[in-house]
Design a protein around this motif. Structure first.
Motif, PDB file in Angstrom:
ATOM      1  N   ALA A 165       0.836  -1.205   0.000  1.00  0.00           N
ATOM      2  CA  ALA A 165       0.000   0.000   0.000  1.00  0.00           C
ATOM      3  C   ALA A 165       0.872   1.257   0.000  1.00  0.00           C
ATOM      4  O   ALA A 165       0.560   2.240  -0.688  1.00  0.00           O
ATOM      5  CB  ALA A 165      -0.927  -0.002   1.207  1.00  0.00           C
ATOM      6  N   LEU A 166       1.971   1.250   0.735  1.00  0.00           N
ATOM      7  CA  LEU A 166       2.888   2.390   0.749  1.00  0.00           C
ATOM      8  C   LEU A 166       3.510   2.598  -0.630  1.00  0.00           C
ATOM      9  O   LEU A 166       3.574   3.726  -1.134  1.00  0.00           O
ATOM     10  CB  LEU A 166       3.977   2.171   1.802  1.00  0.00           C
ATOM     11  N   TYR A 167       3.938   1.519  -1.259  1.00  0.00           N
ATOM     12  CA  TYR A 167       4.509   1.601  -2.604  1.00  0.00           C
ATOM     13  C   TYR A 167       3.486   2.161  -3.595  1.00  0.00           C
ATOM     14  O   TYR A 167       3.794   3.052  -4.385  1.00  0.00           O
ATOM     15  CB  TYR A 167       4.988   0.219  -3.050  1.00  0.00           C
ATOM     16  N   ALA A 168       2.241   1.643  -3.537  1.00  0.00           N
ATOM     17  CA  ALA A 168       1.198   2.128  -4.443  1.00  0.00           C
ATOM     18  C   ALA A 168       0.894   3.595  -4.175  1.00  0.00           C
ATOM     19  O   ALA A 168       0.695   4.378  -5.111  1.00  0.00           O
ATOM     20  CB  ALA A 168      -0.063   1.280  -4.293  1.00  0.00           C
ATOM     21  N   GLY A 169       0.866   3.989  -2.909  1.00  0.00           N
ATOM     22  CA  GLY A 169       0.614   5.393  -2.569  1.00  0.00           C
ATOM     23  C   GLY A 169       1.699   6.315  -3.078  1.00  0.00           C
ATOM     24  O   GLY A 169       1.416   7.401  -3.605  1.00  0.00           O
ATOM     25  N   ILE A 170       2.941   5.893  -2.954  1.00  0.00           N
ATOM     26  CA  ILE A 170       4.053   6.714  -3.448  1.00  0.00           C
ATOM     27  C   ILE A 170       3.978   6.846  -4.961  1.00  0.00           C
ATOM     28  O   ILE A 170       4.139   7.943  -5.513  1.00  0.00           O
ATOM     29  CB  ILE A 170       5.406   6.113  -3.001  1.00  0.00           C
ATOM     30  N   ARG A 171       3.697   5.747  -5.645  1.00  0.00           N
ATOM     31  CA  ARG A 171       3.572   5.790  -7.116  1.00  0.00           C
ATOM     32  C   ARG A 171       2.385   6.656  -7.542  1.00  0.00           C
ATOM     33  O   ARG A 171       2.455   7.380  -8.521  1.00  0.00           O
ATOM     34  CB  ARG A 171       3.399   4.384  -7.675  1.00  0.00           C
ATOM     35  N   LEU A 172       1.283   6.565  -6.816  1.00  0.00           N
ATOM     36  CA  LEU A 172       0.086   7.313  -7.156  1.00  0.00           C
ATOM     37  C   LEU A 172       0.288   8.810  -6.946  1.00  0.00           C
ATOM     38  O   LEU A 172      -0.131   9.624  -7.768  1.00  0.00           O
ATOM     39  CB  LEU A 172      -1.087   6.815  -6.307  1.00  0.00           C
ATOM     40  N   LEU A 173       0.933   9.165  -5.846  1.00  0.00           N
ATOM     41  CA  LEU A 173       1.123  10.577  -5.538  1.00  0.00           C
ATOM     42  C   LEU A 173       2.238  11.229  -6.354  1.00  0.00           C
ATOM     43  O   LEU A 173       2.382  12.446  -6.329  1.00  0.00           O
ATOM     44  CB  LEU A 173       1.396  10.753  -4.044  1.00  0.00           C
ATOM     45  N   LYS A 174       3.001  10.442  -7.088  1.00  0.00           N
ATOM     46  CA  LYS A 174       4.100  10.992  -7.877  1.00  0.00           C
ATOM     47  C   LYS A 174       3.589  11.880  -9.013  1.00  0.00           C
ATOM     48  O   LYS A 174       4.196  12.877  -9.351  1.00  0.00           O
ATOM     49  CB  LYS A 174       4.958   9.863  -8.458  1.00  0.00           C
ATOM     50  N   GLY A 175       2.432  11.528  -9.601  1.00  0.00           N
ATOM     51  CA  GLY A 175       1.920  12.255 -10.760  1.00  0.00           C
ATOM     52  C   GLY A 175       1.298  13.590 -10.397  1.00  0.00           C
ATOM     53  O   GLY A 175       1.801  14.648 -10.750  1.00  0.00           O
TER      54      GLY A 175
END
Length: 170
Positions: A28-38
């Motif tokens: 979930a942390l990895y997905a959140g970091i990837r999601l918030l990058k854009g």
């Protein structure tokens, strides 16, 4: 007696459960970091809007719907010492939840809201509504069969056994 102070005693579950929980948090942390990058502001606004929509509109709506289904099926609490039975309303809840979940995930295709879908994929977009309706009908049909089986099983287990009648001597 020696008191054990292992991980299971302190944590309350097995070490495998803890490992799986930590892995899910890492994912979930990895997905959140990837999601918030854009577009972090857009993502935060979307999440806040989704939470408000759910809590202020959808939660009261499906709570009222569930209460109405409970009233229609006559759900009552099991007696304190009685056996636990699954309420009949669950045979409506489960297929309705599955059907709505599929609709939420695939609504752009089901409602034909994807312009250029055929040109981009080469697939016909007109089949999704019919397939969703067929799946919904299948969910409710399987649930109805499960309800019939449970009712029949409960009917057999609650019938009193008949003792063979004693033959009268003449």
């Amino acid at each position: 007696m020696k008191r054990r102070s292992g991980l299971r005693e302190r944590y309350g579950a097995s070490p495998l459960h803890l490992l799986l929980l930590l892995c899910s948090f890492a994912l979930a942390l990895y997905a959140g970091i990837r999601l918030l990058k854009g577009d972090p502001l857009g993502v935060v606004i979307w999440f806040v809007g989704a939470a408000l929509l759910h809590d202020l509109v959808l939660l009261p709506l499906y709570t009222l719907t569930d209460r109405a289904a409970q009233a229609l099926t006559g759900v009552r609490q099991a007696p304190a010492g009685g056996t636990h039975r699954m309420p009949a309303v669950n045979y409506v809840r489960v297929p309705a939840f599955l059907s709505l979940l599929l609709l939420v995930v695939w609504y752009p295709l089901v409602l034909r809201r994807v312009p250029g879908y055929r040109s981009a994929t080469g697939l016909d977009p007109d089949v999704f509504l019919g397939r969703w309706l067929l799946l919904t009908a299948a969910f409710f049909a399987v649930s109805a069969l499960c309800l019939l089986a449970a009712t029949a099983r409960r009917g057999r287990s609650h019938k009193p056994r008949r003792e063979p009648a004693a033959r009268e001597r003449s």
